[in-house]
Design a protein around this motif. Structure first.
Motif, mmCIF file in Angstrom:
data_model
loop_
_atom_site.group_PDB
_atom_site.id
_atom_site.type_symbol
_atom_site.label_atom_id
_atom_site.label_comp_id
_atom_site.label_asym_id
_atom_site.label_seq_id
_atom_site.Cartn_x
_atom_site.Cartn_y
_atom_site.Cartn_z
ATOM 1 N N UNK A 179 41.384 3.957 -34.531
ATOM 2 C CA UNK A 179 39.938 3.830 -34.717
ATOM 3 C C UNK A 179 39.186 5.052 -34.181
ATOM 4 N N UNK A 180 38.291 5.576 -34.998
ATOM 5 C CA UNK A 180 37.470 6.724 -34.619
ATOM 6 C C UNK A 180 36.022 6.262 -34.551
ATOM 7 N N UNK A 181 35.367 6.562 -33.445
ATOM 8 C CA UNK A 181 33.965 6.214 -33.247
ATOM 9 C C UNK A 181 33.097 7.260 -33.939
ATOM 10 N N UNK A 182 32.207 6.797 -34.803
ATOM 11 C CA UNK A 182 31.291 7.673 -35.528
ATOM 12 C C UNK A 182 29.858 7.341 -35.118
ATOM 13 N N UNK A 183 29.039 8.360 -35.033
ATOM 14 C CA UNK A 183 27.624 8.155 -34.710
ATOM 15 C C UNK A 183 26.784 9.017 -35.637
ATOM 16 N N UNK A 184 25.742 8.416 -36.194
ATOM 17 C CA UNK A 184 24.744 9.148 -36.979
ATOM 18 C C UNK A 184 23.429 9.017 -36.221
ATOM 19 N N UNK A 185 22.810 10.162 -35.906
ATOM 20 C CA UNK A 185 21.627 10.141 -35.050
ATOM 21 C C UNK A 185 20.601 11.164 -35.516
ATOM 22 N N UNK A 186 19.343 10.735 -35.576
ATOM 23 C CA UNK A 186 18.221 11.653 -35.820
ATOM 24 C C UNK A 186 17.323 11.642 -34.596
ATOM 25 N N UNK A 187 17.012 12.846 -34.089
ATOM 26 C CA UNK A 187 16.078 12.997 -32.978
ATOM 27 C C UNK A 187 14.969 13.929 -33.433
ATOM 28 N N UNK A 188 13.767 13.413 -33.443
ATOM 29 C CA UNK A 188 12.618 14.178 -33.929
ATOM 30 C C UNK A 188 12.397 15.430 -33.084
ATOM 31 N N UNK A 189 11.900 16.514 -33.710
ATOM 32 C CA UNK A 189 11.642 17.739 -32.949
ATOM 33 C C UNK A 189 10.485 17.546 -31.974
ATOM 34 N N UNK A 190 10.462 18.405 -30.971
ATOM 35 C CA UNK A 190 9.392 18.408 -29.965
ATOM 36 C C UNK A 190 9.241 17.052 -29.294
ATOM 37 N N UNK A 191 10.319 16.341 -29.184
ATOM 38 C CA UNK A 191 10.302 15.055 -28.516
ATOM 39 C C UNK A 191 10.936 15.247 -27.144
ATOM 40 N N UNK A 192 10.113 15.410 -26.131
ATOM 41 C CA UNK A 192 10.602 15.751 -24.799
ATOM 42 C C UNK A 192 11.105 14.529 -24.022
ATOM 43 N N UNK A 193 11.399 13.446 -24.703
ATOM 44 C CA UNK A 193 11.928 12.250 -24.058
ATOM 45 C C UNK A 193 13.422 12.461 -23.787
ATOM 46 N N UNK A 194 13.750 12.996 -22.628
ATOM 47 C CA UNK A 194 15.140 13.298 -22.289
ATOM 48 C C UNK A 194 15.956 12.036 -22.037
ATOM 49 N N UNK A 195 15.288 10.894 -21.886
ATOM 50 C CA UNK A 195 16.008 9.625 -21.740
ATOM 51 C C UNK A 195 16.810 9.304 -22.996
#
Length: 182
Positions: free
Chosen positions: A88-104
């Protein structure tokens, strides 16, 4: 139609990880000829930008399982398990908006990864992350987000695999992080 034409003419990848789909709940189902939709997350606040979707060739669709979507309202991320020939291989698809300084957001990503990865032989995280880091990525500068993501990825054994620019300005903003040996 534009995506379908592109993939039929240029290539026929086994998996499609789409970021910034610009889909909303009004677009009930998206069809890409020759592919099966595996997962989709639209912006939860109703805006028409952002959003992610994962598609697979039909021959692989029954080997991919949606594990979970990110629970935080600001995170556009899905985790999947691909039952490959090596395990089993773990896959992740993620979008992070630009200029989003939420480091959490990075902390949440890696908390999810640390929880899910032990049940897998390896991981592949793909996304439009909109981070800059001069020595790690092809970037003109180093952003706060890049400074936060680089040590987290390195400490987790995730290598950045994209070697060329993915943005019109010549930057590498779309990353593929993996701990698989090849």
């Amino acid at each position: 139609a534009e995506l379908t034409a592109h993939f039929i003419i240029h290539s026929h990848p086994s998996l499609l990880f789409l970021n910034e789909t610009f889909l909303t709940r009004v677009s009930a189902h998206v069809l890409i000829a020759g592919y099966v939709q595996i997962a989709r997350v639209d912006r939860r606040d109703g805006r028409a930008n952002g959003g992610i979707a994962v598609f697979s060739l039909p021959a692989l669709a029954d080997r991919i399982v949606l594990i979970e979507s990110a629970s935080h309202l600001d995170d556009e991320r899905v985790w999947l398990c691909f039952h490959s020939d090596i395990g089993p291989i773990l896959l992740c698809c993620w979008y992070r908006a630009p200029a989003s300084a939420d480091l959490d957001r990075f902390q949440r990503l890696f908390a999810e990864w640390r929880r899910l990865s032990p049940q897998h032989v390896g991981s592949v995280l793909i996304g439009d992350l909109n981070v800059h880091h001069v020595s790690w990525l092809r970037s003109s500068h180093t952003s706060v987000e890049g400074t936060s993501l680089f040590p987290l990825a390195s400490a987790s054994g995730l290598k950045q695999l994209v070697s060329g620019p993915t943005h019109i300005a010549g930057h590498c903003l779309d990353l593929v992080l993996s701990d698989l040996p090849e």
